[in-house]
Design an enzyme around this catalytic site. Structure first.
Site, PDB file in Angstrom:
ATOM      1  N   GLY A 177      11.939   0.704  49.205  1.00 62.25           N
ATOM      2  CA  GLY A 177      13.147   1.005  48.867  1.00 62.25           C
ATOM      3  C   GLY A 177      13.714   2.320  49.335  1.00 62.25           C
TER       4      GLY A 177
ATOM      5  N   ARG B  97       9.455  -3.289  53.624  1.00 66.64           N
ATOM      6  CA  ARG B  97       8.301  -3.677  52.909  1.00 66.64           C
ATOM      7  C   ARG B  97       7.507  -4.476  53.923  1.00 66.64           C
ATOM      8  NH1 ARG B  97      12.351  -3.997  48.705  1.00 66.64           N
ATOM      9  NH2 ARG B  97      11.989  -2.086  47.390  1.00 66.64           N
TER      10      ARG B  97
ATOM     11  N   ASP C  61       5.143   4.136  44.360  1.00 66.65           N
ATOM     12  CA  ASP C  61       3.939   3.762  44.335  1.00 66.65           C
ATOM     13  C   ASP C  61       3.228   2.833  45.166  1.00 66.65           C
ATOM     14  OD1 ASP C  61       3.661   5.034  41.883  1.00 66.65           O
ATOM     15  OD2 ASP C  61       3.844   3.468  40.679  1.00 66.65           O
TER      16      ASP C  61
ATOM     17  N   THR D 285      12.180   7.404  45.448  1.00 72.89           N
ATOM     18  CA  THR D 285      12.689   6.435  44.838  1.00 72.89           C
ATOM     19  C   THR D 285      13.791   6.607  44.008  1.00 72.89           C
ATOM     20  OG1 THR D 285      12.396   4.497  43.366  1.00 72.89           O
ATOM     21  CG2 THR D 285      10.564   6.139  43.453  1.00 72.89           C
TER      22      THR D 285
ATOM     23  N   ASP E 176      14.624   4.970  41.454  1.00 70.35           N
ATOM     24  CA  ASP E 176      14.155   4.691  40.225  1.00 70.35           C
ATOM     25  C   ASP E 176      13.430   5.570  39.111  1.00 70.35           C
ATOM     26  OD1 ASP E 176      15.147   2.195  40.429  1.00 70.35           O
ATOM     27  OD2 ASP E 176      12.958   1.366  40.684  1.00 70.35           O
TER      28      ASP E 176
ATOM     29  N   ASP F 236      10.273   6.469  38.801  1.00 61.72           N
ATOM     30  CA  ASP F 236       9.258   5.424  37.955  1.00 61.72           C
ATOM     31  C   ASP F 236       7.925   5.873  38.522  1.00 61.72           C
ATOM     32  OD1 ASP F 236       9.683   4.182  40.370  1.00 61.72           O
ATOM     33  OD2 ASP F 236       9.547   2.176  39.278  1.00 61.72           O
TER      34      ASP F 236
ATOM     35  N   ARG G 199      14.253  -2.109  38.240  1.00 66.00           N
ATOM     36  CA  ARG G 199      13.441  -3.387  37.898  1.00 66.00           C
ATOM     37  C   ARG G 199      12.510  -3.302  36.844  1.00 66.00           C
ATOM     38  NH1 ARG G 199      11.625  -5.716  43.314  1.00 66.00           N
ATOM     39  NH2 ARG G 199      13.663  -6.013  44.088  1.00 66.00           N
TER      40      ARG G 199
END
Ligand code: ADP
Ligand code: F6P
Length: 319
Positions: free
Chosen positions: A11, A72, A103, A125, A127, A129, A171
């Site tokens: 993303g 992707r 990741d 990203t 996120d 995360d 997500r």
């Protein structure tokens, strides 16, 4: 190394352009050439690769998205895909790659490193995360966009004495939700890391009503989902008219904030310094506010503790 490549994968995130710029300018400063690989690992497998010079990255530090595009690429998870990529690295003279992504992209970077193409991962990203690093490029911009949107929603929620249930991205992770929730003074924050009983949220709203509050914001991470159902349950059990909003991809766009531009520049620069010494199979990031780098395998196996204390702070200050 004489020539390195740079790609963005997974993303997109605001600040990726600033990271590409830093990679290109640092490499050229250190006497290397740079190739831009388009659409992540797809471009590497297909040979969609361009030369980049100092001016190719002019006027992009301020722009969201990624001018190299991103993708992707399921095929890259296969041995055949990796071999095609390795062949193209040889064909284009690419001796190392700076991989900007999350990741998943770093697993791809590990595959390439294992096949003799040293790669350094740069965390990008919205996120935030990625376990090994405290910060990922794009997080700050995404949250600033989210609070701007929620502030607007608050105006109308306040005018109508309503409860607004807002879904923010993430997500698998609630990092955007927690900080956005605190920043907008949300009555409740729902994240995938903590199981929350909707009845507790409803009780909290009822209690706040008794002290005079008439409009409410509930922030829900995408990984929890179900904002329509949550809004319906709140309306049914409290009698407060409720609306649901999914912020969606608006959070992924826009000009990067100062934090994202500076981090992207610092991380891109650090990645190229590693590659210039022939060091690959590493990722760069932050620990205790300082630049660090780790072996990719080690980094992918690290665990990030969710900041439960932030949830406590949010809870105690949103009564
Ligand atoms: P992110 O990098 O944001 O986590 P993805 O998980 O979608 O995004 O991964 C981006 C790309 O990285 C995938 O489409 C794929 O090409 C590559 N990738 C992901 N997992 C692996 C893996 N296990 N081995 C090799 N490549 C991978
Ligand atoms: O990982 C970043 C992220 O924006 C997540 O928060 C979200 O779940 C996902 O990407 C959406 O991905 P896309 O719509 O690009 O498939």
């Amino acid at each position: 190394m004489k020539t390195i490549g740079v790609l963005t994968s997974g993303g997109d995130a605001p600040g990726m352009n600033a990271a590409i710029r830093a990679v290109v300018r640092t490499a050229i400063s250190l006497g290397m050439n740079v190739k831009g690989i388009k659409r992540g690992y797809n471009g590497l497998m297909e040979g969609d690769i361009i030369d980049l010079d100092i001016r190719s990255v002019s006027d992009i530090i301020n722009r969201g998205g990624t001018f190299l595009y991103t993708a992707r690429s399921p095929k890259f998870k296969t041995e055949e895909g990796v071999m095609e990529a390795v062949e193209n690295c040889k064909k284009f003279g690419i001796e190392g790659i700076a991989v900007i992504g999350g990741d998943g992209s770093f697993k791809g970077a590990r595959s390439l490193s294992n096949h003799g193409i040293p790669c350094v991962g740069i965390p990008g990203t919205i996120d935030n995360d990625i376990s090994y690093t405290e910060y990922t490029i794009g997080f700050d911009t995404a949250m600033n966009t989210a609070i701007d949107m929620v502030d607007r929603i608050r105006d109308t929620a306040q005018s109508h004495d309503r409860c607004s249930v807002v879904e923010v991205m993430g997500r698998h992770a609630g990092y955007i939700a927690v900080q956005t929730g605190i920043a907008v003074g949300a009555s409740a924050i729902l994240v995938p890391e903590i199981k929350t009983d909707i009845n507790d949220v409803i009780e909290k709203i009822k209690n706040s009503s008794t002290t005079g509050r008439k409009h409410f914001i509930v922030v829900v991470a995408e990984g929890v989902g179900g904002v329509e159902e949550i809004a319906k349950a709140i309306e049914e059990k409290t009698g407060i008219e409720s609306r649901a909003t999914v912020l969606g991809h608006v959070q992924r766009g826009g000009n990067p904030t100062v934090r994202d531009r500076v981090c992207a520049t610092e991380l891109g620069n650090a990645a190229v310094h590693l590659l210039s010494q022939g060091i690959g199979n590493r990722v760069v990031g932050y620990k205790d506010g300082k630049l660090v780098n780790y072996d990719i395998f080690e980094a992918l196996n690290m665990k990030k503790e969710f900041d439960f204390d932030m949830m406590r702070v949010a809870h105690e200050t949103s009564i």
